[in-house]
Design an enzyme around this catalytic site. Structure first.
Site, short mmCIF file in Angstrom:
data_model
loop_
_atom_site.label_atom_id
_atom_site.label_comp_id
_atom_site.label_asym_id
_atom_site.label_seq_id
_atom_site.Cartn_x
_atom_site.Cartn_y
_atom_site.Cartn_z
N ASP A 1 42.18 37.23 37.22
CA ASP A 1 42.93 38.02 38.20
C ASP A 1 43.12 39.40 37.56
O ASP A 1 43.80 39.54 36.55
CB ASP A 1 44.29 37.35 38.45
CG ASP A 1 45.15 38.13 39.44
OD1 ASP A 1 44.87 39.33 39.68
OD2 ASP A 1 46.11 37.54 39.97
N LYS B 1 43.81 53.90 47.31
CA LYS B 1 42.51 54.50 47.01
C LYS B 1 42.67 55.98 46.62
O LYS B 1 41.90 56.50 45.82
CB LYS B 1 41.55 54.32 48.19
CG LYS B 1 41.21 52.84 48.44
CD LYS B 1 40.61 52.17 47.19
CE LYS B 1 40.15 50.76 47.44
NZ LYS B 1 39.50 50.13 46.27
N SER C 1 37.49 54.77 47.96
CA SER C 1 37.13 54.57 49.37
C SER C 1 37.25 55.87 50.14
O SER C 1 38.07 56.74 49.80
CB SER C 1 38.08 53.54 50.00
OG SER C 1 37.80 53.42 51.38
N TYR D 1 47.05 50.67 51.94
CA TYR D 1 45.72 50.52 51.32
C TYR D 1 45.11 51.89 51.04
O TYR D 1 44.61 52.16 49.95
CB TYR D 1 44.79 49.72 52.25
CG TYR D 1 43.34 49.73 51.79
CD1 TYR D 1 42.91 48.92 50.76
CD2 TYR D 1 42.41 50.58 52.39
CE1 TYR D 1 41.59 48.94 50.32
CE2 TYR D 1 41.08 50.62 51.97
CZ TYR D 1 40.68 49.80 50.93
OH TYR D 1 39.38 49.84 50.50
N1 LIG Z 1 34.01 46.72 52.66
C1 LIG Z 1 34.46 47.93 52.95
O1 LIG Z 1 34.45 48.36 54.12
C2 LIG Z 1 34.96 48.83 51.85
C3 LIG Z 1 34.98 50.21 52.06
C4 LIG Z 1 35.43 51.05 51.05
C5 LIG Z 1 35.85 50.50 49.85
N2 LIG Z 1 35.83 49.16 49.66
C6 LIG Z 1 36.27 48.64 48.36
O2 LIG Z 1 35.17 47.99 47.76
C7 LIG Z 1 35.66 47.00 46.85
C8 LIG Z 1 34.95 45.68 47.11
O3 LIG Z 1 35.27 45.25 48.41
P1 LIG Z 1 34.30 44.31 49.28
O4 LIG Z 1 34.27 44.92 50.63
O5 LIG Z 1 33.07 44.02 48.55
O6 LIG Z 1 35.26 43.02 49.40
P2 LIG Z 1 34.98 41.46 49.21
O7 LIG Z 1 36.22 40.81 49.72
O8 LIG Z 1 33.65 41.07 49.75
O9 LIG Z 1 34.90 41.30 47.63
C9 LIG Z 1 36.01 41.51 46.81
C10 LIG Z 1 35.98 40.49 45.69
O10 LIG Z 1 37.10 40.76 44.85
C11 LIG Z 1 37.67 39.52 44.49
N3 LIG Z 1 39.09 39.71 44.15
C12 LIG Z 1 40.11 39.89 45.02
N4 LIG Z 1 41.26 39.99 44.33
C13 LIG Z 1 40.94 39.87 43.02
C14 LIG Z 1 41.71 39.86 41.84
N5 LIG Z 1 43.04 40.00 41.86
N6 LIG Z 1 41.06 39.71 40.65
C15 LIG Z 1 39.73 39.55 40.62
N7 LIG Z 1 38.94 39.54 41.72
C16 LIG Z 1 39.56 39.70 42.90
C17 LIG Z 1 37.47 38.62 45.69
O11 LIG Z 1 37.55 37.24 45.33
C18 LIG Z 1 36.10 39.04 46.17
O12 LIG Z 1 35.08 38.25 45.58
C19 LIG Z 1 37.17 46.96 47.06
O13 LIG Z 1 37.80 47.73 46.05
C20 LIG Z 1 37.37 47.61 48.41
O14 LIG Z 1 38.63 48.19 48.54
C21 LIG Z 1 35.38 48.31 50.63
#
Ligand SMILES: NC(=O)c1ccc[n+]([C@@H]2O[C@H](COP(=O)([O-])OP(=O)(O)OC[C@H]3O[C@@H](n4cnc5c(N)ncnc54)[C@H](O)[C@@H]3O)[C@@H](O)[C@H]2O)c1
Length: 248
Positions: free
Chosen positions: A60, A156, A139, A152
């Site tokens: 975590d 970022k 983001s 959120y």
């Molecule tokens: N998907 C989008 O639209 C988007 C856009 C901009 C930024 N982001 C950022 O990209 C990053 C990845 O997001 P994603 O879309 O791939 O999401 P996702 O949910 O597919 O993957 C996130 C992963 O992080 C893990 N996770 C969550 N909490 C955790 C913790 N406390 N410790 C360890 N692991 C943890 C989850 O189990 C998951 O496998 C994030 O920081 C998100 O804010 C996503």
């Protein structure tokens, strides 16, 4: 020559979405990769899929003991640590800002922001003397906020400022710190960003992206690969928008 040959990387949240794409791409380009995720099964499955150049670790990222153990296990397995990608992140569901409860606010800040502090404490001392790269996943939400995601979005913004401040402070030690600012991406997190996953809602989000599509894990991985590689050796403190023009 592979672009990350001889490098050791740790990628958080690499059991899914962008992180998984980054871990796979780094391994393809010659890096040894620690796949770190709170979801142990997902971390192990991803590492198994990648093969002998990867290990899967449960952690975590908001807990110091977990972060320290993940860094220690990575160094025990691969001998050093060159690249940390702080990718793990969560959001509250898209809704009016006053409806987000305090415990949820605290959790989003702990996972998205405090984790970067914890990984700096654990990994920077190992990079001192050898150099390194830290990539924080920010983001477009921190640059061009949408309503319904206020807390959120704010995490970022903090990620982007931490990136720039860490970059100037760590530059004398040849540790580069950069951020990625992805636009809405095709990952399991997308429906939480949208509030409800309907064709109309998807179209609304898509309409705000000039290139006309959501980002993919490979888009984000390609940008991370460049920033992590020596091709970017003169680049630090940038927040690279991978957003199809959304922030223009
Ligand atoms: N998907 C989008 O639209 C988007 C856009 C901009 C930024 N982001 C950022 O990209 C990053 C990845 O997001 P994603 O879309 O791939 O999401 P996702 O949910 O597919 O993957 C996130 C992963 O992080 C893990 N996770 C969550 N909490 C955790 C913790 N406390 N410790 C360890 N692991 C943890 C989850 O189990 C998951 O496998 C994030 O920081 C998100 O804010 C996503």
């Amino acid at each position: 020559m592979k672009r990350l040959e001889g490098k050791v990387a740790l990628v958080t949240g690499a059991g899914s979405g962008f992180g998984l794409g980054i871990a796979e791409t780094f391994a393809r380009e010659g890096a040894k990769v620690a796949v770190v995720d709170i979801n142990e099964a997902a971390a192990k499955a991803a590492a198994e899929k990648i093969g002998s150049s990867a290990i899967g670790l449960a952690a975590d990222v908001s807990k110091a003991a977990d972060v320290n153990a993940a860094v220690e296990k990575t160094v025990a397995a691969f001998g050093k640590l060159d690249i940390v990608v702080n990718n793990a992140g969560i959001t509250h569901r898209n809704r009016p800002m006053l409806e987000v409860e305090e415990d949820e606010f605290d959790r989003v800040f702990a996972v998205n922001v405090k984790s970067i502090y914890l990984f700096a404490k654990a990994a920077v001392p190992l990079m001192q003397g050898q150099g390194g790269v830290i990539i924080n996943v920010g983001s477009t939400a921190g640059l061009r906020p949408r309503p319904g995601l206020t807390w959120y979005n704010s995490t970022k913004g903090a990620v982007h400022t931490m990136t720039k401040s860490m970059a100037v402070e760590l530059a004398p030690q040849k540790i580069r710190v950069c951020a990625l600012a992805p636009v809405a991406g095709e990952t399991p997190l997308l429906s939480t960003f949208m509030g409800e996953d309907t064709p109309e809602r998807r179209q609304l989000f898509m309409n705000s992206i000039p290139l006309g599509r959501f980002s993919t894990p490979q888009d984000i991985a390609n940008a991370a690969l460049y920033l992590a590689s020596d091709e970017a050796s003169m680049i630090t403190g940038v927040v690279l928008e991978v957003d199809g023009g959304r922030c223009i």
